[in-house]
Design a protein around this motif. Structure first.
Motif, PDB file in Angstrom:
ATOM      1  N   GLU A 182     -26.116 -15.478  53.738  1.00  0.00           N
ATOM      2  CA  GLU A 182     -27.225 -15.940  52.912  1.00  0.00           C
ATOM      3  C   GLU A 182     -28.237 -14.819  52.847  1.00  0.00           C
ATOM      4  OE1 GLU A 182     -28.595 -20.025  52.998  1.00  0.00           O
ATOM      5  OE2 GLU A 182     -27.062 -20.398  54.506  1.00  0.00           O
ATOM      6  N   THR A 183     -28.183 -14.099  51.749  1.00  0.00           N
ATOM      7  CA  THR A 183     -28.994 -12.893  51.619  1.00  0.00           C
ATOM      8  C   THR A 183     -29.283 -12.651  50.143  1.00  0.00           C
ATOM      9  OG1 THR A 183     -28.927 -10.483  51.880  1.00  0.00           O
ATOM     10  CG2 THR A 183     -26.823 -11.553  51.681  1.00  0.00           C
ATOM     11  N   SER A 184     -30.301 -11.865  49.886  1.00  0.00           N
ATOM     12  CA  SER A 184     -30.582 -11.533  48.486  1.00  0.00           C
ATOM     13  C   SER A 184     -29.768 -10.319  48.049  1.00  0.00           C
ATOM     14  CB  SER A 184     -32.068 -11.260  48.302  1.00  0.00           C
ATOM     15  OG  SER A 184     -32.436 -10.237  49.193  1.00  0.00           O
ATOM     16  N   GLU A 185     -29.278  -9.520  49.026  1.00  0.00           N
ATOM     17  CA  GLU A 185     -28.467  -8.342  48.661  1.00  0.00           C
ATOM     18  C   GLU A 185     -27.065  -8.801  48.282  1.00  0.00           C
ATOM     19  OE1 GLU A 185     -27.434  -5.788  52.008  1.00  0.00           O
ATOM     20  OE2 GLU A 185     -28.007  -7.383  53.390  1.00  0.00           O
ATOM     21  N   LYS A 186     -26.545  -8.190  47.227  1.00  0.00           N
ATOM     22  CA  LYS A 186     -25.240  -8.629  46.723  1.00  0.00           C
ATOM     23  C   LYS A 186     -24.155  -7.666  47.165  1.00  0.00           C
ATOM     24  CE  LYS A 186     -26.082 -11.464  42.820  1.00  0.00           C
ATOM     25  NZ  LYS A 186     -26.877 -11.658  41.709  1.00  0.00           N
ATOM     26  N   GLY A 187     -23.035  -8.222  47.635  1.00  0.00           N
ATOM     27  CA  GLY A 187     -21.863  -7.399  47.911  1.00  0.00           C
ATOM     28  C   GLY A 187     -20.952  -7.463  46.698  1.00  0.00           C
ATOM     29  N   LEU A 188     -20.248  -8.595  46.580  1.00  0.00           N
ATOM     30  CA  LEU A 188     -19.410  -8.815  45.406  1.00  0.00           C
ATOM     31  C   LEU A 188     -20.314  -9.351  44.304  1.00  0.00           C
ATOM     32  CD1 LEU A 188     -16.585  -8.863  44.225  1.00  0.00           C
ATOM     33  CD2 LEU A 188     -16.252 -11.096  45.241  1.00  0.00           C
ATOM     34  N   ILE A 189     -20.486  -8.562  43.249  1.00  0.00           N
ATOM     35  CA  ILE A 189     -21.489  -8.902  42.234  1.00  0.00           C
ATOM     36  C   ILE A 189     -20.922  -9.835  41.168  1.00  0.00           C
ATOM     37  CG2 ILE A 189     -23.008  -7.917  40.455  1.00  0.00           C
ATOM     38  CD1 ILE A 189     -23.023  -5.357  42.361  1.00  0.00           C
ATOM     39  N   ASP A 190     -19.776  -9.471  40.627  1.00  0.00           N
ATOM     40  CA  ASP A 190     -19.166 -10.322  39.596  1.00  0.00           C
ATOM     41  C   ASP A 190     -17.721  -9.883  39.371  1.00  0.00           C
ATOM     42  OD1 ASP A 190     -19.009 -12.336  37.705  1.00  0.00           O
ATOM     43  OD2 ASP A 190     -20.956 -11.849  36.852  1.00  0.00           O
ATOM     44  N   PHE A 191     -17.003 -10.653  38.581  1.00  0.00           N
ATOM     45  CA  PHE A 191     -15.588 -10.347  38.362  1.00  0.00           C
ATOM     46  C   PHE A 191     -15.099 -10.916  37.043  1.00  0.00           C
ATOM     47  CE2 PHE A 191     -15.715 -14.503  40.323  1.00  0.00           C
ATOM     48  CZ  PHE A 191     -14.785 -15.221  39.592  1.00  0.00           C
ATOM     49  N   GLU A 192     -13.929 -10.460  36.622  1.00  0.00           N
ATOM     50  CA  GLU A 192     -13.204 -10.993  35.459  1.00  0.00           C
ATOM     51  C   GLU A 192     -11.719 -10.978  35.804  1.00  0.00           C
ATOM     52  OE1 GLU A 192     -14.159 -11.816  32.142  1.00  0.00           O
ATOM     53  OE2 GLU A 192     -16.239 -11.772  32.841  1.00  0.00           O
ATOM     54  N   LEU A 193     -10.995 -12.019  35.432  1.00  0.00           N
ATOM     55  CA  LEU A 193      -9.553 -12.061  35.680  1.00  0.00           C
ATOM     56  C   LEU A 193      -8.820 -12.487  34.400  1.00  0.00           C
ATOM     57  CD1 LEU A 193      -9.457 -14.033  39.084  1.00  0.00           C
ATOM     58  CD2 LEU A 193      -9.409 -11.557  38.785  1.00  0.00           C
ATOM     59  N   ARG A 194      -7.649 -11.914  34.185  1.00  0.00           N
ATOM     60  CA  ARG A 194      -6.863 -12.262  32.989  1.00  0.00           C
ATOM     61  C   ARG A 194      -5.367 -12.279  33.302  1.00  0.00           C
ATOM     62  NH1 ARG A 194     -11.423 -12.067  31.474  1.00  0.00           N
ATOM     63  NH2 ARG A 194     -12.429 -10.836  29.843  1.00  0.00           N
ATOM     64  N   SER A 195      -4.616 -13.097  32.545  1.00  0.00           N
ATOM     65  CA  SER A 195      -3.146 -13.056  32.579  1.00  0.00           C
ATOM     66  C   SER A 195      -2.632 -13.257  31.165  1.00  0.00           C
ATOM     67  CB  SER A 195      -2.557 -14.183  33.422  1.00  0.00           C
ATOM     68  OG  SER A 195      -3.262 -14.359  34.594  1.00  0.00           O
ATOM     69  N   ASP A 196      -1.456 -12.695  30.880  1.00  0.00           N
ATOM     70  CA  ASP A 196      -0.821 -12.903  29.589  1.00  0.00           C
ATOM     71  C   ASP A 196       0.690 -12.891  29.757  1.00  0.00           C
ATOM     72  OD1 ASP A 196       0.036 -13.092  27.030  1.00  0.00           O
ATOM     73  OD2 ASP A 196      -0.869 -11.223  26.327  1.00  0.00           O
ATOM     74  N   GLY A 197       1.246 -14.088  29.975  1.00  0.00           N
ATOM     75  CA  GLY A 197       2.687 -14.225  30.168  1.00  0.00           C
ATOM     76  C   GLY A 197       3.502 -13.838  28.939  1.00  0.00           C
ATOM     77  N   ARG A 198       2.850 -13.796  27.766  1.00  0.00           N
ATOM     78  CA  ARG A 198       3.597 -13.419  26.559  1.00  0.00           C
ATOM     79  C   ARG A 198       4.114 -11.997  26.632  1.00  0.00           C
ATOM     80  NH1 ARG A 198      -1.198 -15.068  22.659  1.00  0.00           N
ATOM     81  NH2 ARG A 198      -2.172 -13.947  24.374  1.00  0.00           N
ATOM     82  N   ARG A 199       3.397 -11.163  27.421  1.00  0.00           N
ATOM     83  CA  ARG A 199       3.847  -9.770  27.575  1.00  0.00           C
ATOM     84  C   ARG A 199       4.533  -9.551  28.927  1.00  0.00           C
ATOM     85  NH1 ARG A 199      -1.542  -6.507  26.144  1.00  0.00           N
ATOM     86  NH2 ARG A 199      -2.597  -8.455  26.639  1.00  0.00           N
ATOM     87  N   GLY A 200       4.924 -10.666  29.565  1.00  0.00           N
ATOM     88  CA  GLY A 200       5.515 -10.597  30.902  1.00  0.00           C
ATOM     89  C   GLY A 200       6.800  -9.790  30.968  1.00  0.00           C
TER      90      GLY A 200
END
Ligand code: ACO
Length: 344
Positions: A182-200
């Protein structure tokens, strides 16, 4: 409306900080020139097309579980954790020693008996997907300490007579210790995840379609897999298109100018992919972490191995801002923006 007991107790102010790292690789080292004894290839072709100079291969007396354990132990030691205080051991791998999952075996070796341990499969994006998955438990307050391991042994699954793929891969394991604070300093700030089985179908390690006789009029599908099949050019195009795009989305969303980044930490697949992403953001190559020359593509292990090496060599320092992206089979890809915190 559905009832969710977790939501009642969740402490959404928790930040996720990265407090330890570790890595381990096999003893056997195979250079490009040595590979040329097996297939029609040479050091100059492999280096110029990929940046790879050598790779480590698991040999007799070594296992992926052992490597994962060593990487995880080093991360725990750096973090200064008591193994009994770990809540989650998450092993990202596509090549477990046990198809039912190898994380519990790693947990046992670590003596992390109070944790839940399981595997997660997302090929070369596995570490990043596991980091984000683990961080969700930490953010809700349901867990406090997690060990995220990326480990793969693709040497067992390449066709060593196919020069288009066998030169690319190596074995290894890396781990990161993350903690809720519980802190104001950020470690992991944000993220994005994607998948596309059509190109699997660009990159596969498929089950074989062989059947064996069971009893009259019944057969069963035998439990074996075909070697890796890859459309290298399509995977290359996918990477140089989707990795900049997902990083752009993440940087915009977090109001981060690319020049603010201390490091670009990408899945180590090919030096040309790394350079293309850096060029797209006008990031100097000095800020692009790379160890392809030594290890090749270790799949889910590349990002944590690279991070650990950069931390232990003093290049990555506490507070450094890092944009990371993993990409690979699935197809799958993801990105995370974080600051390295270091031990408390
Ligand atoms: N040694 C010598 N010659 C080779 C080799 C080799 N190891 N491999 C291919 N060649 C030859 C080919 O036979 C071909 O010869 P030809 O023109 O006489 O037919 C020539 O080199 C060019 O082959 P390409 O396949 O067109 O080579 P390309 O420039 O596309 O490079 C590579 C191939 C390195 C695989 C590239 O496509 C690539 O990096 N793609 C991305 C792959 C990747 O990163 N996969 C993993 C990411 S996902 C994950 O990590 C699981």
């Amino acid at each position: 409306m559905s009832y969710c007991p977790l939501a009642q107790t969740a402490k959404i102010t928790n930040q996720v900080i990265l407090v330890g790292s570790g890595c381990a690789y096999p003893n056997q080292r195979l250079t490009n020139t040595q590979l040329g004894l097996r297939v029609d290839t040479n050091d100059s072709w492999i280096r110029s097309r990929t940046g790879i100079g050598a790779r480590r291969i698991i040999g007799p007396g070594e296992t992926l579980t052992d490597l994962s354990y060593k990487a995880a132990s080093a991360a725990i030691e750096m973090a200064g954790w008591d193994p009994q205080s770990i809540d989650l051991v998450l092993l990202a791998t596509s090549t477990p020693d046990d198809l039912f999952g190898s994380a519990p075996a790693v947990q046992t070796k670590l003596n992390a008996n109070n944790s839940v341990a399981f595997d997660l499969t997302a090929a070369c994006s596995g570490f990043l997907f596991a980091l984000i998955t683990a961080s969700q438990f930490l953010r809700t307050g349901s867990m406090r300490r997690a060990l995220v391991i990326g480990a793969d042994q693709l040497s067992s699954w390449v066709n060593w007579d196919d020069r288009r793929t066998c030169v690319l891969f190596g074995d290894g394991a890396g781990a990161v210790a993350i903690e809720a604070k519980e802190t104001s300093e950020k470690g992991l700030i944000d993220f994005e995840l994607r998948s596309d089985g059509r190109r699997g179908n660009y990159l596969n390690l498929n089950k074989t379609k062989d059947f064996s006789h069971l009893i009259e009029n019944s057969s069963y599908q035998t439990g074996s897999f075909s070697p890796i099949e890859m459309n290298g050019q399509e995977v290359y195009k996918f990477a140089v298109k989707e990795v900049p795009a997902i990083l752009q989305t993440l940087l915009r969303k977090t109001n981060t100018d690319p020049q603010m980044l201390d490091w670009l930490l990408l899945h180590q697949a090919n030096q040309r992919i790394l350079n293309a992403v850096a060029d797209r953001f006008k990031i100097s190559y000095e800020k692009v972490l790379t160890n392809l020359a030594d290890y090749g593509n270790t799949s889910a292990a590349t990002i944590p191995i690279m991070l650990d090496e950069a931390i232990r060599s003093g290049r990555v320092k506490p507070g450094d801002l890092i944009a990371s992206s993993g990409f690979g089979a699935g197809l799958s890809w993801g990105a995370a923006l974080f600051r390295w915190h270091g031990p408390n």
